[in-house]
Design an enzyme around this catalytic site. Structure first.
Site, PDB file in Angstrom:
ATOM      1  N   ASP A  10       0.702  -1.138   0.062  1.00  0.00           N
ATOM      2  CA  ASP A  10      -0.087  -0.076   0.219  1.00  0.00           C
ATOM      3  C   ASP A  10       0.811   1.303  -0.037  1.00  0.00           C
ATOM      4  O   ASP A  10       2.031   1.046   0.278  1.00  0.00           O
ATOM      5  CB  ASP A  10      -0.840   0.060   1.291  1.00  0.00           C
ATOM      6  N   ASP A  12      -0.098   5.004   1.005  1.00  0.00           N
ATOM      7  CA  ASP A  12      -0.348   5.863   2.009  1.00  0.00           C
ATOM      8  C   ASP A  12      -0.261   5.126   3.641  1.00  0.00           C
ATOM      9  O   ASP A  12      -0.895   4.189   3.951  1.00  0.00           O
ATOM     10  CB  ASP A  12      -1.778   6.419   2.161  1.00  0.00           C
ATOM     11  N   GLY A  47      -7.607   3.786   3.106  1.00  0.00           N
ATOM     12  CA  GLY A  47      -7.666   3.018   2.083  1.00  0.00           C
ATOM     13  C   GLY A  47      -8.920   3.018   1.468  1.00  0.00           C
ATOM     14  O   GLY A  47      -9.352   2.200   0.477  1.00  0.00           O
ATOM     15  N   ARG A  50     -12.057   7.986  -2.830  1.00  0.00           N
ATOM     16  CA  ARG A  50     -12.198   9.479  -2.488  1.00  0.00           C
ATOM     17  C   ARG A  50     -13.777   9.646  -2.445  1.00  0.00           C
ATOM     18  O   ARG A  50     -14.343  10.290  -1.595  1.00  0.00           O
ATOM     19  CB  ARG A  50     -11.779  10.319  -3.831  1.00  0.00           C
ATOM     20  N   SER A 117      -5.576   5.191  -4.386  1.00  0.00           N
ATOM     21  CA  SER A 117      -5.333   6.509  -4.757  1.00  0.00           C
ATOM     22  C   SER A 117      -5.022   6.932  -6.285  1.00  0.00           C
ATOM     23  O   SER A 117      -4.057   6.141  -6.792  1.00  0.00           O
ATOM     24  CB  SER A 117      -4.217   7.298  -3.612  1.00  0.00           C
TER      25      SER A 117
HETATM   26  C1  G6P Z   1      -5.689   5.890  -0.242  1.00  0.00           C
HETATM   27  C2  G6P Z   1      -6.032   6.699   0.817  1.00  0.00           C
HETATM   28  C3  G6P Z   1      -7.354   7.301   1.333  1.00  0.00           C
HETATM   29  C4  G6P Z   1      -7.801   8.082  -0.174  1.00  0.00           C
HETATM   30  C5  G6P Z   1      -7.874   6.933  -1.354  1.00  0.00           C
HETATM   31  C6  G6P Z   1      -8.188   7.919  -2.813  1.00  0.00           C
HETATM   32  O1  G6P Z   1      -6.524   4.641   0.045  1.00  0.00           O
HETATM   33  O2  G6P Z   1      -5.587   5.770   2.154  1.00  0.00           O
HETATM   34  O3  G6P Z   1      -7.530   7.872   2.365  1.00  0.00           O
HETATM   35  O4  G6P Z   1      -9.115   8.559   0.204  1.00  0.00           O
HETATM   36  O5  G6P Z   1      -6.416   6.552  -1.475  1.00  0.00           O
HETATM   37  O6  G6P Z   1      -7.063   8.706  -2.910  1.00  0.00           O
HETATM   38  P1  G6P Z   1      -7.157   9.774  -4.105  1.00  0.00           P
HETATM   39  O7  G6P Z   1      -5.812  10.488  -3.892  1.00  0.00           O
HETATM   40  O8  G6P Z   1      -7.474   9.142  -5.262  1.00  0.00           O
HETATM   41  O9  G6P Z   1      -8.319  10.864  -3.635  1.00  0.00           O
HETATM   42 MG    MG Z   2      -2.551   3.147   3.789  1.00  0.00          MG
END
Ligand code: G6P
Ligand code: MG
Length: 218
Positions: A10, A12, A47, A50, A117
């Site tokens: 992963d 983040d 995780g 958005r 993400s």
């Molecule tokens: C990761 C983070 C989430 C976030 C997601 C989407 O999984 O842990 O907190 O909402 O990514 O990220 P983005 O950059 O596409 O908004």
């Molecule tokens: Mg993470």
């Protein structure tokens, strides 16, 4: 018994601490809408995609909004998030990551990124780690976010390895669940009280060696 061939990471909270920036941007949005979100609530967003994060936040604040408005809010949050991450560089790579990755390469293992993400490739560029991954699965390549296993099964498919030959590294409850649903050995990075489904828990990659992981997973 299976021979481990690949490690899936992963982004983040595992490679880099962007979770704090997601939290700051979501908190700012919630505040503008007239309520607040706590760090404890934020655990549920880790995780999660958005749009799903926004749905959880709006439900938390007791708001129901039309799709058009929701798209606007999600774009606003992303703009604030991009502002926060724009100053990131290799100094932001979490402690222990560089040493761990050199052990991964020495062990002849393949690597994939498994992040929901859509900004994952940008973050990897900023911290200079794009080349560290043999496959990159991000939010633009999947239709279902964690805890659905898609982000990890796609990574394994791209590397052409079986799911039981993979180890997942995750800091989020939803991510650990995704790895388990994929049939993979999951290393939880964080607290054992939170990541109860993980097969092995360490506080971070700094406190782990590749040899230890392989000894437990194989
Ligand atoms: C990761 C983070 C989430 C976030 C997601 C989407 O999984 O842990 O907190 O909402 O990514 O990220 P983005 O950059 O596409 O908004
Ligand atoms: Mg993470």
């Amino acid at each position: 018994m299976s021979q481990i061939k690949a490690f899936l990471f992963d982004l983040d909270g595992v490679i880099v601490d962007t979770a704090i920036y997601h939290y700051q941007a979501w908190k700012r949005l919630a505040n503008e809408l007239g309520f607040d979100i706590s760090e404890e609530f934020n655990e549920r967003l880790k995780g999660v995609s958005r749009t799903e994060s926004l749905d959880l936040i709006l439900a938390h604040g007791g708001l129901t909004l039309p799709d058009e408005k929701k798209a606007e809010l999600a774009a606003q949050k992303n703009e604030w998030y991009l502002e926060l991450v724009s100053r990131m560089n290799s100094d932001d790579i979490l402690p222990g990551v560089a040493t761990f990755f050199s052990q991964v390469r020495k062990a002849g293992l393949q690597t994939a990124l498994g992040s929901v993400s859509k900004n994952a490739p940008l973050i990897l560029e900023r911290i200079g780690m794009t080349q560290a991954f043999d496959a990159i699965i991000d939010g633009t390549k999947i239709s279902k976010g964690k805890p659905d296993p898609e982000v990890f099964t796609k990574g394994a498919d791209e590397l052409e390895v079986n799911y039981n030959e993979c180890v997942v590294f995750e800091d989020a409850v939803a991510g650990v669940e995704a790895g388990k649903q994929a049939g993979m050995f999951v290393v939880g990075l964080g607290s054992a009280d939170v990541l109860t489904q993980a097969d092995l828990v360490a506080s971070s990659l700094e406190n782990l060696t590749v040899a230890e992981v392989l000894a437990r997973a194989e």
